[in-house]
Scaffold this active site. Structure first.
Site, PDB file in Angstrom:
ATOM      1  N   TRP A  55      54.807  22.931  73.708  1.00 17.30           N
ATOM      2  CA  TRP A  55      55.275  23.185  72.339  1.00 17.30           C
ATOM      3  C   TRP A  55      56.299  22.158  71.842  1.00 17.30           C
ATOM      4  O   TRP A  55      57.184  21.731  72.595  1.00 17.30           O
ATOM      5  CB  TRP A  55      55.923  24.574  72.311  1.00 17.30           C
ATOM      6  CG  TRP A  55      56.684  24.841  71.058  1.00 17.30           C
ATOM      7  CD1 TRP A  55      58.028  24.644  70.843  1.00 17.30           C
ATOM      8  CD2 TRP A  55      56.167  25.335  69.827  1.00 17.30           C
ATOM      9  NE1 TRP A  55      58.362  24.995  69.557  1.00 17.30           N
ATOM     10  CE2 TRP A  55      57.232  25.431  68.917  1.00 17.30           C
ATOM     11  CE3 TRP A  55      54.884  25.720  69.401  1.00 17.30           C
ATOM     12  CZ2 TRP A  55      57.074  25.888  67.609  1.00 17.30           C
ATOM     13  CZ3 TRP A  55      54.729  26.180  68.096  1.00 17.30           C
ATOM     14  CH2 TRP A  55      55.814  26.256  67.223  1.00 17.30           C
ATOM     15  N   ASN A  57      58.798  21.642  68.076  1.00 15.27           N
ATOM     16  CA  ASN A  57      59.103  21.829  66.650  1.00 15.27           C
ATOM     17  C   ASN A  57      60.032  20.728  66.184  1.00 15.27           C
ATOM     18  O   ASN A  57      59.687  19.546  66.365  1.00 15.27           O
ATOM     19  CB  ASN A  57      59.504  23.268  66.277  1.00 15.27           C
ATOM     20  CG  ASN A  57      60.696  23.872  66.970  1.00 15.27           C
ATOM     21  OD1 ASN A  57      60.658  24.111  68.153  1.00 15.27           O
ATOM     22  ND2 ASN A  57      61.759  24.152  66.251  1.00 15.27           N
ATOM     23  N   ASP A  58      61.129  21.019  65.545  1.00 12.33           N
ATOM     24  CA  ASP A  58      61.915  20.009  64.796  1.00 12.33           C
ATOM     25  C   ASP A  58      62.132  18.668  65.502  1.00 12.33           C
ATOM     26  O   ASP A  58      62.430  18.635  66.699  1.00 12.33           O
ATOM     27  CB  ASP A  58      63.333  20.527  64.531  1.00 12.33           C
ATOM     28  CG  ASP A  58      63.390  21.918  63.996  1.00 12.33           C
ATOM     29  OD1 ASP A  58      62.347  22.535  63.791  1.00 12.33           O
ATOM     30  OD2 ASP A  58      64.515  22.401  63.786  1.00 12.33           O
ATOM     31  N   SER A 115      68.432  22.405  67.451  1.00 15.11           N
ATOM     32  CA  SER A 115      68.397  21.120  66.743  1.00 15.11           C
ATOM     33  C   SER A 115      69.771  20.481  66.549  1.00 15.11           C
ATOM     34  O   SER A 115      70.795  21.165  66.526  1.00 15.11           O
ATOM     35  CB  SER A 115      67.735  21.303  65.383  1.00 15.11           C
ATOM     36  OG  SER A 115      66.366  21.514  65.594  1.00 15.11           O
ATOM     37  N   ASP A 188      72.421  23.402  63.746  1.00 10.72           N
ATOM     38  CA  ASP A 188      71.741  22.157  63.362  1.00 10.72           C
ATOM     39  C   ASP A 188      72.702  21.076  62.838  1.00 10.72           C
ATOM     40  O   ASP A 188      72.538  20.568  61.719  1.00 10.72           O
ATOM     41  CB  ASP A 188      70.640  22.435  62.324  1.00 10.72           C
ATOM     42  CG  ASP A 188      69.672  23.509  62.775  1.00 10.72           C
ATOM     43  OD1 ASP A 188      69.608  23.763  63.983  1.00 10.72           O
ATOM     44  OD2 ASP A 188      68.982  24.097  61.915  1.00 10.72           O
ATOM     45  N   GLU A 239      68.570  25.627  57.050  1.00 11.59           N
ATOM     46  CA  GLU A 239      68.527  24.997  58.371  1.00 11.59           C
ATOM     47  C   GLU A 239      68.527  23.475  58.212  1.00 11.59           C
ATOM     48  O   GLU A 239      68.232  22.941  57.136  1.00 11.59           O
ATOM     49  CB  GLU A 239      67.244  25.413  59.117  1.00 11.59           C
ATOM     50  CG  GLU A 239      67.088  26.919  59.292  1.00 11.59           C
ATOM     51  CD  GLU A 239      65.877  27.338  60.111  1.00 11.59           C
ATOM     52  OE1 GLU A 239      66.046  28.184  60.985  1.00 11.59           O
ATOM     53  OE2 GLU A 239      64.766  26.829  59.879  1.00 11.59           O
ATOM     54  N   TRP A 334      56.504  27.507  59.868  1.00 13.16           N
ATOM     55  CA  TRP A 334      56.784  28.660  60.742  1.00 13.16           C
ATOM     56  C   TRP A 334      55.841  29.828  60.488  1.00 13.16           C
ATOM     57  O   TRP A 334      55.719  30.726  61.323  1.00 13.16           O
ATOM     58  CB  TRP A 334      58.242  29.109  60.571  1.00 13.16           C
ATOM     59  CG  TRP A 334      59.196  28.272  61.369  1.00 13.16           C
ATOM     60  CD1 TRP A 334      60.226  27.516  60.879  1.00 13.16           C
ATOM     61  CD2 TRP A 334      59.222  28.102  62.795  1.00 13.16           C
ATOM     62  NE1 TRP A 334      60.889  26.885  61.911  1.00 13.16           N
ATOM     63  CE2 TRP A 334      60.289  27.232  63.099  1.00 13.16           C
ATOM     64  CE3 TRP A 334      58.448  28.590  63.841  1.00 13.16           C
ATOM     65  CZ2 TRP A 334      60.598  26.847  64.398  1.00 13.16           C
ATOM     66  CZ3 TRP A 334      58.750  28.210  65.146  1.00 13.16           C
ATOM     67  CH2 TRP A 334      59.827  27.340  65.398  1.00 13.16           C
TER      68      TRP A 334
HETATM   69  C1  FRU Z   1      64.232  24.936  62.415  1.00 16.62           C
HETATM   70  C2  FRU Z   1      64.935  25.682  63.520  1.00 16.62           C
HETATM   71  C3  FRU Z   1      66.385  25.246  63.645  1.00 16.62           C
HETATM   72  C4  FRU Z   1      66.713  25.565  65.069  1.00 16.62           C
HETATM   73  C5  FRU Z   1      65.420  25.246  65.766  1.00 16.62           C
HETATM   74  C6  FRU Z   1      65.125  26.122  66.943  1.00 16.62           C
HETATM   75  O1  FRU Z   1      62.856  24.905  62.551  1.00 16.62           O
HETATM   76  O2  FRU Z   1      64.836  27.065  63.301  1.00 16.62           O
HETATM   77  O3  FRU Z   1      67.242  25.884  62.712  1.00 16.62           O
HETATM   78  O4  FRU Z   1      67.779  24.798  65.547  1.00 16.62           O
HETATM   79  O5  FRU Z   1      64.396  25.402  64.798  1.00 16.62           O
HETATM   80  O6  FRU Z   1      64.016  25.675  67.645  1.00 16.62           O
END
Ligand code: FRU
Length: 528
Positions: A55, A57-58, A115, A188, A239, A334
Site C-alpha cells: 500500500w 498513500n500521500d 505525513s 502533516d 490535511e 479515500w
Molecule cells: C492524508 C492523510 C494524512 C495522514 C496520512 C495517514 O491522506 O490522512 O492526513 O497523515 O494520510 O496515512
C-alpha cells in the site's frame, strides 16, 4: 470539537483486522498468476511512481539535492490496504523514472509515521550536520495506543535527520518537538525556509484550520497564527498543507499560495486539494481581497477537478530559473483507495506538475503544467488538422493509446467529446459542454468499475475558467490514468481507471456533428 471523519475510522478498523489476519491472508497469496500478469500489463503505470508491493498513500518529505529528487510516501509494507504507516522511499533524476529504496522511517514508541516534509538544512541550523549537510524530516507520530485508549492527543510532531542525503534517518532523541495540546486532528507538518527572516516556517493541519509555527533550529517551535476560519471549503477534515511562493506569469511578481487538502468535500466527491492565494509576512497568511470575494462566490479554487489527486505538496530545495515549484499528489481518493482492483500493490502518484499563477478576470488562478522532462521521452506519432465533425484515429500497434500524450486545439464555439475505446468495448470519454461551459471525464465504461459505488457512478465535471475562443488541452495517458491539462493548465482533471484491454481507437466528435476547427497531435511516450 472537530472529529476524524468516517473513512479514517474504516482505515483504522481495517488496520486492527489486518494485525489479526495479516499472516493468514496477505495480498500475494490472494492473486492468481493470471491476475498478477494482467495487473502489471494494464494497471501498473510506466512513468508514474507506484510501489513495487503493498500500500501507498500521500507523498511525503519531497526534496531535491545534488541532482536527485527524493520522494517518500505513506507506506504499509505488510499489505495492500492502509495500515501501520512507514515512510517508503524512491528517487529519480527527472521525476519520471523512479528507483524504489529501503524504507526510510519506521514506526517507534511514539507511534506510526504519518505525513510530513523534509528539508535540506543548508546552514546546519539544527546542528545535526557532520561533513554532510543534514536532511531533516518533520513528520507526525500517530499513536494507535493513544487513539484506542480514547485520548485526543495521539498525534504529535517529530523530527529525524539524515547525513547520507536521505537514505537513512536517525530520530531526534527529544521527540516530539511539538506535543499535542488536546486536538484530535493535528498533523502533516510542512516546513519551508523563510529567507526574509532566516527562520523555518511550519504549516500544520489542525482540525479545519492551518496553524503556522516558526523555528530557528527545527527543534524548538513557536506558534504564530492560524488560518481558515470562515473561508474555503469545510466539508471535511483539513490535511497536508503547504505554504509556498509562486511567480505570477508575465510579471516580475509573486504571491504566497497555501494548499490545503480536504477529505471529504472535494468538488467531485471524496478527497481533493483546495488552494488560497495571498500574502505571508512571516507571521500571518492573509488572502488577497479579490481572491476572497471570488472564493465566497464560486467556491471553486481546486488544484485538480478530477477525483484522483490528493494530499499533494511541493518539493523543497528545487532550483528553477522561473521560480515555478514542483507539485506531486497521490493519484487516488479515500472514497475507494483501499479497494481499487490492483493486486499486490495499491496506488500511484500523479504526474509531477510545475506550478505558477495566472490572472483571469483580475483573480489569481493556479496554473499547472506537466513536468517538462516529459519531452525527453516523447516521440511524434501523428498530427491532424480538420473540421470534419468526426475524426477517428486507430492505433493498432503497441503502445496503442496506453502511454501517450494527446494534444488538441478546438474551437470553443461548439462542444465536443473525445472517446477512447478498446476492442472489447471499454470506453473512456472526455469532453466539453458548451451549454454550461464545463469539461467532463466519464470513466463509467472503463472496464472494472463495480468495486465501489463512488467510482464510475457519474461524470466528473468542472467549470471552464478561461474564456478564450479556442480550447487547448494536453491529455496524458499512462495505462490506468488520464490527466487533462486544459487552457494552458487553468483547469486540470486527473482520474484513474481499470481497463482489461488497451484502448486502440480515439474518436473526436463535435457536438451535434457540427464542422468545427480541430487540431489533434499524438506523441508516444517511450521509457525503455
Ligand atoms: C492524508 C492523510 C494524512 C495522514 C496520512 C495517514 O491522506 O490522512 O492526513 O497523515 O494520510 O496515512
Amino acid at each position: 470539537m472537530i472529529t476524524s471523519y468516517f473513512i479514517k475510522e474504516i482505515n483504522l478498523f481495517s488496520f486492527g483486522i489486518l494485525m489479526i489476519l495479516g499472516p493468514f491472508c496477505n495480498a500475494q497469496t490472494r492473486a492468481s498468476d493470471q491476475e498478477l500478469a494482467k495487473d502489471e500489463q494494464y494497471h501498473r503505470p510506466v512513468y508514474h511512481f507506484s510501489p513495487k508491493k503493498n500500500w501507498m498513500n500521500d507523498p511525503n518529505g519531497m526534496f531535491y539535492y545534488d541532482g536527485v529528487y527524493h520522494l517518500y510516501f505513506q507506506h504499509n509494507p505488510f499489505d495492500n490496504v492502509w495500515g501501520p504507516m512507514h515512510w517508503g522511499h524512491a528517487t529519480s533524476k527527472d521525476l519520471l523514472v523512479w528507483e524504489e529504496h529501503e524504507i526510510a522511517i519506521y514506526p517507534d514508541s511514539l507511534g506510526t509515521i504519518f505525513s510530513g516534509s523534509a528539508i535540506v538544512d543548508h546552514h546546519n541550523t539544527s546542528g545535526f550536520g557532520d561533513a554532510q549537510k543534514p536532511i531533516v524530516a518533520i513528520y507526525t507520530n500517530h499513536s494507535h495506543e493513544g487513539q484506542d485508549a480514547g485520548r485526543n492527543d495521539y498525534q504529535t510532531q517529530s523530527i529525524a535527520y539524515s547525513t547520507d542525503q536521505g537514505y537513512q534517518f536517525t530520530k531526534y532523541q527529544h521527540n516530539p518537538v511539538i506535543p499535542n495540546p488536546g486536538i484530535i486532528d493535528f498533523r502533516d507538518p510542512k516546513v519551508t525556509w523563510y529567507e526574509y527572516e532566516n527562520k523555518w516556517i511550519m504549516s500544520l493541519a489542525v482540525g479545519q484550520l492551518i496553524y503556522f509555527y516558526e523555528s530557528k533550529d527545527l527543534k524548538k517551535w513557536t506558534y504564530l497564527s492560524s488560518f481558515g476560519q470562515d473561508i474555503g471549503n469545510h466539508d471535511g477534515v483539513w490535511e497536508c498543507p503547504d505554504l509556498i511562493q509562486l511567480p505570477i506569469l508575465g510579471t516580475e511578481q509573486s504571491k504566497w499560495v497555501l494548499f490545503v487538502s480536504i477529505n471529504p468535500g472535494g468538488p467531485s466527491g471524496g478527497s481533493a486539494t483546495q488552494y488560497f492565494v495571498g500574502d505571508f509576512d512571516g507571521q500571518n497568511f492573509t488572502v488577497n481581497d479579490r481572491f476572497a470575494a471570488s472564493m465566497n462566490e464560486y467556491h471553486d479554487f481546486w488544484v485538480d477537478y478530477g477525483k484522483d489527486n490528493y494530499a499533494g505538496v511541493t518539493y523543497s530545495n528545487t532550483e528553477t530559473d522561473d521560480g515555478k515549484k514542483i507539485f506531486h499528489g497521490w493519484m487516488s481518493n479515500w472514497q475507494y483507495a483501499n479497494v481499487v482492483p490492483t493486486t499486490t500493490w495499491r496506488s500511484a502518484m500523479t504526474l509531477p506538475r510545475e506550478l505558477s499563477l495566472g490572472i483571469v478576470d483580475g483573480v489569481y488562478r493556479l496554473v499547472s503544467e506537466p513536468i517538462s522532462t516529459l519531452s525527453n521521452y516523447s516521440k511524434h506519432y501523428m498530427e491532424i488538422k480538420s473540421d470534419d465533425p468526426v475524426i477517428e484515429i486507430k492505433k493498432n500497434n503497441p503502445p496503442f493509446f496506453t502511454t501517450c500524450e494527446i494534444n488538441f486545439k478546438v474551437s470553443a464555439k461548439s462542444g465536443f467529446v473525445a472517446t477512447l475505446s478498446s476492442e472489447i468495448g471499454d470506453t473512456l470519454a472526455f469532453g466539453y459542454d458548451v451549454e454550461n461551459s464545463s469539461f467532463y471525464i466519464d470513466r463509467s465504461g472503463t472496464g472494472i468499475v463495480d468495486f465501489s459505488d463512488d467510482f464510475g457512478d457519474k461524470k466528473t465535471v468542472c467549470k471552464r475558467i478561461s474564456a478564450s475562443n479556442m480550447l487547448n488541452g494536453r491529455i496524458l495517458l499512462d495505462k490506468a490514468s488520464i490527466e487533462v491539462f486544459l487552457d494552458d493548465g487553468l483547469n486540470v482533471m486527473t482520474e484513474i481507471f481499470f481497463i482489461e484491454k488497451p484502448f486502440t481507437t480515439l474518436n473526436f466528435e463535435s457536438k451535434d456533428k457540427s464542422p468545427i476547427e480541430k487540431q489533434i497531435q499524438i506523441n508516444d511516450l517511450h521509457f525503455n
